[in-house]
Scaffold this motif. Structure first.
Motif, PDB file in Angstrom:
ATOM      1  N   GLN A 136     -14.765  -8.420  35.134  1.00  0.00           N
ATOM      2  CA  GLN A 136     -14.492  -7.839  33.814  1.00  0.00           C
ATOM      3  C   GLN A 136     -15.746  -7.689  32.957  1.00  0.00           C
ATOM      4  O   GLN A 136     -15.830  -6.771  32.144  1.00  0.00           O
ATOM      5  N   ALA A 137     -16.697  -8.606  33.103  1.00  0.00           N
ATOM      6  CA  ALA A 137     -17.872  -8.569  32.227  1.00  0.00           C
ATOM      7  C   ALA A 137     -19.010  -9.357  32.842  1.00  0.00           C
ATOM      8  O   ALA A 137     -18.807 -10.244  33.686  1.00  0.00           O
ATOM      9  N   LYS A 138     -20.235  -9.030  32.403  1.00  0.00           N
ATOM     10  CA  LYS A 138     -21.433  -9.782  32.759  1.00  0.00           C
ATOM     11  C   LYS A 138     -22.186 -10.121  31.477  1.00  0.00           C
ATOM     12  O   LYS A 138     -22.112  -9.377  30.496  1.00  0.00           O
ATOM     13  N   GLY A 139     -22.896 -11.253  31.504  1.00  0.00           N
ATOM     14  CA  GLY A 139     -23.590 -11.625  30.285  1.00  0.00           C
ATOM     15  C   GLY A 139     -24.692 -12.632  30.500  1.00  0.00           C
ATOM     16  O   GLY A 139     -24.933 -13.111  31.620  1.00  0.00           O
ATOM     17  N   ILE A 140     -25.370 -12.956  29.395  1.00  0.00           N
ATOM     18  CA  ILE A 140     -26.516 -13.860  29.407  1.00  0.00           C
ATOM     19  C   ILE A 140     -26.436 -14.783  28.189  1.00  0.00           C
ATOM     20  O   ILE A 140     -26.145 -14.339  27.075  1.00  0.00           O
ATOM     21  N   TYR A 141     -26.686 -16.062  28.406  1.00  0.00           N
ATOM     22  CA  TYR A 141     -26.955 -17.002  27.331  1.00  0.00           C
ATOM     23  C   TYR A 141     -28.466 -17.224  27.254  1.00  0.00           C
ATOM     24  O   TYR A 141     -29.095 -17.571  28.259  1.00  0.00           O
ATOM     25  N   ASP A 142     -29.045 -17.023  26.080  1.00  0.00           N
ATOM     26  CA  ASP A 142     -30.440 -17.372  25.830  1.00  0.00           C
ATOM     27  C   ASP A 142     -30.468 -18.728  25.144  1.00  0.00           C
ATOM     28  O   ASP A 142     -29.842 -18.914  24.089  1.00  0.00           O
ATOM     29  N   LEU A 143     -31.207 -19.683  25.735  1.00  0.00           N
ATOM     30  CA  LEU A 143     -31.242 -21.043  25.236  1.00  0.00           C
ATOM     31  C   LEU A 143     -32.559 -21.345  24.538  1.00  0.00           C
ATOM     32  O   LEU A 143     -33.594 -20.756  24.859  1.00  0.00           O
ATOM     33  N   GLU A 144     -32.512 -22.273  23.608  1.00  0.00           N
ATOM     34  CA  GLU A 144     -33.706 -22.738  22.920  1.00  0.00           C
ATOM     35  C   GLU A 144     -34.458 -23.694  23.835  1.00  0.00           C
ATOM     36  O   GLU A 144     -33.885 -24.658  24.347  1.00  0.00           O
ATOM     37  N   ALA A 145     -35.724 -23.444  24.043  1.00  0.00           N
ATOM     38  CA  ALA A 145     -36.519 -24.277  24.951  1.00  0.00           C
ATOM     39  C   ALA A 145     -36.563 -25.713  24.450  1.00  0.00           C
ATOM     40  O   ALA A 145     -36.831 -25.975  23.282  1.00  0.00           O
ATOM     41  N   GLY A 146     -36.263 -26.649  25.354  1.00  0.00           N
ATOM     42  CA  GLY A 146     -36.377 -28.053  25.029  1.00  0.00           C
ATOM     43  C   GLY A 146     -35.145 -28.670  24.401  1.00  0.00           C
ATOM     44  O   GLY A 146     -34.931 -29.875  24.515  1.00  0.00           O
ATOM     45  N   SER A 147     -34.325 -27.876  23.721  1.00  0.00           N
ATOM     46  CA  SER A 147     -33.150 -28.442  23.068  1.00  0.00           C
ATOM     47  C   SER A 147     -31.845 -27.952  23.696  1.00  0.00           C
ATOM     48  O   SER A 147     -30.811 -28.582  23.520  1.00  0.00           O
ATOM     49  N   PHE A 148     -31.884 -26.818  24.377  1.00  0.00           N
ATOM     50  CA  PHE A 148     -30.731 -26.247  25.060  1.00  0.00           C
ATOM     51  C   PHE A 148     -29.630 -25.776  24.105  1.00  0.00           C
ATOM     52  O   PHE A 148     -28.483 -25.631  24.505  1.00  0.00           O
ATOM     53  N   ASN A 149     -29.973 -25.566  22.831  1.00  0.00           N
ATOM     54  CA  ASN A 149     -29.040 -24.879  21.942  1.00  0.00           C
ATOM     55  C   ASN A 149     -28.896 -23.430  22.400  1.00  0.00           C
ATOM     56  O   ASN A 149     -29.857 -22.815  22.863  1.00  0.00           O
ATOM     57  N   ILE A 150     -27.709 -22.866  22.243  1.00  0.00           N
ATOM     58  CA  ILE A 150     -27.476 -21.467  22.580  1.00  0.00           C
ATOM     59  C   ILE A 150     -27.966 -20.604  21.423  1.00  0.00           C
ATOM     60  O   ILE A 150     -27.392 -20.637  20.337  1.00  0.00           O
ATOM     61  N   LEU A 151     -29.012 -19.823  21.636  1.00  0.00           N
ATOM     62  CA  LEU A 151     -29.548 -18.954  20.593  1.00  0.00           C
ATOM     63  C   LEU A 151     -28.815 -17.622  20.537  1.00  0.00           C
ATOM     64  O   LEU A 151     -28.613 -17.067  19.457  1.00  0.00           O
ATOM     65  N   LYS A 152     -28.433 -17.124  21.703  1.00  0.00           N
ATOM     66  CA  LYS A 152     -27.774 -15.820  21.736  1.00  0.00           C
ATOM     67  C   LYS A 152     -26.896 -15.692  22.972  1.00  0.00           C
ATOM     68  O   LYS A 152     -27.264 -16.157  24.050  1.00  0.00           O
ATOM     69  N   LEU A 153     -25.744 -15.082  22.785  1.00  0.00           N
ATOM     70  CA  LEU A 153     -24.857 -14.713  23.880  1.00  0.00           C
ATOM     71  C   LEU A 153     -24.711 -13.203  23.867  1.00  0.00           C
ATOM     72  O   LEU A 153     -24.324 -12.611  22.859  1.00  0.00           O
ATOM     73  N   THR A 154     -25.035 -12.569  24.998  1.00  0.00           N
ATOM     74  CA  THR A 154     -24.877 -11.126  25.150  1.00  0.00           C
ATOM     75  C   THR A 154     -23.937 -10.869  26.314  1.00  0.00           C
ATOM     76  O   THR A 154     -24.178 -11.329  27.428  1.00  0.00           O
ATOM     77  N   GLU A 155     -22.847 -10.140  26.068  1.00  0.00           N
ATOM     78  CA  GLU A 155     -21.863  -9.858  27.111  1.00  0.00           C
ATOM     79  C   GLU A 155     -21.470  -8.387  27.065  1.00  0.00           C
ATOM     80  O   GLU A 155     -21.194  -7.844  25.996  1.00  0.00           O
ATOM     81  N   THR A 156     -21.452  -7.755  28.240  1.00  0.00           N
ATOM     82  CA  THR A 156     -21.058  -6.348  28.350  1.00  0.00           C
ATOM     83  C   THR A 156     -19.876  -6.218  29.301  1.00  0.00           C
ATOM     84  O   THR A 156     -19.923  -6.701  30.440  1.00  0.00           O
ATOM     85  N   THR A 157     -18.811  -5.585  28.838  1.00  0.00           N
ATOM     86  CA  THR A 157     -17.639  -5.390  29.672  1.00  0.00           C
ATOM     87  C   THR A 157     -17.888  -4.276  30.682  1.00  0.00           C
ATOM     88  O   THR A 157     -18.738  -3.399  30.481  1.00  0.00           O
ATOM     89  N   ILE A 158     -17.129  -4.291  31.776  1.00  0.00           N
ATOM     90  CA  ILE A 158     -17.384  -3.387  32.902  1.00  0.00           C
ATOM     91  C   ILE A 158     -16.583  -2.095  32.797  1.00  0.00           C
ATOM     92  O   ILE A 158     -17.134  -0.988  32.802  1.00  0.00           O
ATOM     93  N   GLU A 159     -15.278  -2.180  32.699  1.00  0.00           N
ATOM     94  CA  GLU A 159     -14.423  -1.002  32.789  1.00  0.00           C
ATOM     95  C   GLU A 159     -14.643  -0.051  31.611  1.00  0.00           C
ATOM     96  O   GLU A 159     -14.838   1.150  31.784  1.00  0.00           O
ATOM     97  N   THR A 160     -14.595  -0.581  30.411  1.00  0.00           N
ATOM     98  CA  THR A 160     -14.889   0.196  29.200  1.00  0.00           C
ATOM     99  C   THR A 160     -16.085  -0.456  28.543  1.00  0.00           C
ATOM    100  O   THR A 160     -15.923  -1.433  27.805  1.00  0.00           O
ATOM    101  N   PRO A 161     -17.299   0.008  28.824  1.00  0.00           N
ATOM    102  CA  PRO A 161     -18.505  -0.705  28.393  1.00  0.00           C
ATOM    103  C   PRO A 161     -18.566  -0.934  26.885  1.00  0.00           C
ATOM    104  O   PRO A 161     -18.564   0.001  26.086  1.00  0.00           O
TER     105      PRO A 161
END
Length: 256
Positions: A148-173
């Motif tokens: 259904q979708a693919k995505g990426i979590y960008d983490l803060e170096a050293g602390s592992f906080n989630i800085l950004k979540l980017t997700e793109t759906t497949i069928e209807t982008p």
């Protein structure tokens, strides 16, 4: 399991005692790790509720209870492997299951929505120390194999906080982007045992979110900023959260 006793606010003397106890918890000399015990929430429309946290085996979270529903947590070898959510008053049940690799990193999450007979499976990969990629699959309660979708979590170096979540759906982008900023204090859920190495997915990071934004296809959908008061500059005691429209939600945190 530690029990939280709530006294009647209808009796003035007990109400005063309860306030004194709450004030004591807010002013705890926090010199080590503590466990969140209760969160009081007051929304901008004056609707309010509380969430109460219960533990077993020192710092293993066993339940979270509120008027809206209850969450039950299951651990195995120090890892959370299952969360069962029961909505109230309907009694509808959802469940989440978690799988980890030998390094203790989350590799798969399965969500089962029983009333809808719908299932979802998310597979996580770790290309480097500050990136987590994932693929989200849909299906029924027995199998989830439709991408259904693919995505990426960008983490803060050293602390592992989630800085950004980017997700793109497949069928209807469509692309949704969630962005976060943090303080440098211990998060409200810091003391809870999760044993997750490098990806604070279940409890939203090592620190507290001070700003959040949600965009869909580059259009602003929702955002807020938060200011905190702290116990001894370690744990938050209060949070004031203001959204893009100026509405303010407040949170008060009590610890064991």
């Amino acid at each position: 399991m530690k029990k939280l006793f709530v006294f009647s606010l209808l009796v003035l003397m007990l109400a005063c005692d309860e306030k004194d106890e709450a004030d004591d918890k807010l002013s705890l000399p926090l010199n080590g790790d503590h466990l969140i015990e209760q969160i009081d929430v007051v929304y901008s429309n004056n609707i309010s509720f509380s969430k109460n946290y219960y533990y077993e085996n020192d710092n293993e979270l066993s339940e979270v209870r509120s008027l809206n529903g209850n969450e039950e947590y299951t651990y195995k070898d120090g890892f959370i492997t299952k969360i069962k959510y029961t909505a109230l008053p309907s009694g509808a049940i959802d469940e989440r299951f978690f799988t980890y690799n030998n390094e203790g990193k989350l590799t798969e999450e399965t969500k089962l929505y029983y009333t809808k007979s719908v299932g979802e499976r998310i597979v996580f990969s770790y290309p480097d120390e500050t990136t987590v990629t994932f693929e989200r699959y849909g299906g029924d309660l027995n199998a989830q194999n439709s991408l259904q979708a693919k995505g990426i979590y960008d983490l803060e170096a050293g602390s592992f906080n989630i800085l950004k979540l980017t997700e793109t759906t497949i069928e209807t982008p469509q692309t949704r982007v969630l962005s976060y900023s943090y303080d440098n204090k211990k998060s409200v859920t810091h003391g809870i045992k999760d044993n997750m190495k490098g990806f604070e997915y279940l409890f939203s990071g090592e620190n507290n979110v001070t700003a959040y934004s949600f965009k869909l296809n580059d259009l602003d959908v929702y955002s807020y900023s938060s200011t905190f008061m702290y116990n001894n500059d370690i744990y938050p005691s209060k949070e004031s959260q203001t959204d893009q429209d100026g509405a303010i939600n407040t949170y008060t945190f009590y610890y064991q």
